[in-house]
Scaffold this motif. Sequence first.
Motif, short mmCIF file in Angstrom:
data_model
loop_
_atom_site.label_atom_id
_atom_site.label_comp_id
_atom_site.label_asym_id
_atom_site.label_seq_id
_atom_site.Cartn_x
_atom_site.Cartn_y
_atom_site.Cartn_z
N VAL A 85 -5.26 0.18 7.05
CA VAL A 85 -4.77 -1.06 6.12
C VAL A 85 -5.04 -2.35 6.68
O VAL A 85 -5.33 -3.13 5.70
CB VAL A 85 -3.32 -0.67 5.71
N ALA A 140 -8.75 -3.09 5.64
CA ALA A 140 -9.04 -3.19 4.18
C ALA A 140 -8.13 -4.32 3.43
O ALA A 140 -8.79 -4.79 2.56
CB ALA A 140 -8.44 -1.57 3.41
N THR A 177 -7.23 -6.28 -4.24
CA THR A 177 -6.15 -6.50 -3.28
C THR A 177 -5.09 -7.59 -4.09
O THR A 177 -5.17 -8.12 -5.11
CB THR A 177 -6.64 -7.34 -1.94
N ILE A 190 -12.74 -4.46 -2.89
CA ILE A 190 -11.33 -3.87 -2.86
C ILE A 190 -10.24 -4.61 -3.85
O ILE A 190 -10.33 -5.77 -3.86
CB ILE A 190 -10.70 -3.17 -1.75
N ILE A 205 -6.84 3.72 -0.62
CA ILE A 205 -8.13 2.62 -0.48
C ILE A 205 -9.18 3.00 -1.55
O ILE A 205 -9.46 1.99 -2.10
CB ILE A 205 -8.60 2.57 0.90
N VAL A 251 0.75 -1.09 0.06
CA VAL A 251 -0.03 -0.21 0.09
C VAL A 251 0.81 1.13 -0.03
O VAL A 251 0.46 2.22 -0.49
CB VAL A 251 -0.76 -0.04 1.28
#
Length: 232
Positions: free
Chosen positions: A217, A220, A150, A148, A135, A101
Amino acid sequence: MIISDKYKLIFIKVPRTSSTSIESCLSDVLKLSKNPMVHPTNGRHRYMHVGDILLDADVREPYSIDLETHTTAKEAKRLIPKHKWDGYYKCAFVRNPWDWVASQYCWNFWMNRGDYRNYLPKPGDFTAHRAEGVIKLLRGNLANDGDIQTQHSFIYDDAGNLLVDFVGRFEDRNNGLRHIFKMIGAPTQDFNKHIYRTPNSDIGYRDFYTGESRRMVDAALSKDIMAFGYKF
């Protein structure tokens, strides 16, 4: 991504995992070229270029033009002929989620500054506000606010099944690459260049965070943290 019919290899290119650098190393060893006009000389195989994909020029079945540089394994499985998907060695690399991230932030926000080299990241720069921006970027235009993008979403299907045969680690790229070369019967070459390195690498991701941005984080990217066993 890379699809090599000669070596029966499919490389899923997860963003911000040194994927371009790994692609370059694989291309060097497997004698791939992105230039469709390169002819076979000195054992170099000619490849077609569709988008940013490296494809064999002598393929009997054309690949879908919907395949893109960062096509997920789920999409690749749908678009690549079944006998190739089932029979080829499929691999990808992942990275510590908090480091991933931080790299996403530096690549998408920090490095868009024309003078970014004069403003190197400092400890604590990755605030909650900046984490919220990353995000939001990873969610993109997905209809479900809970979804999301990832690393997990790049190599697992919706039912939670791992779709690749091998998951290497950004932090151990050399051994990961050696394993791939061994599995496909290719010469071995060490990882020797890091393309598109982001400046957060100079201070270490742990110092980059605040307590609040880390907690954001954690929530998420919980699937990445659980699937790959990383610790902050």
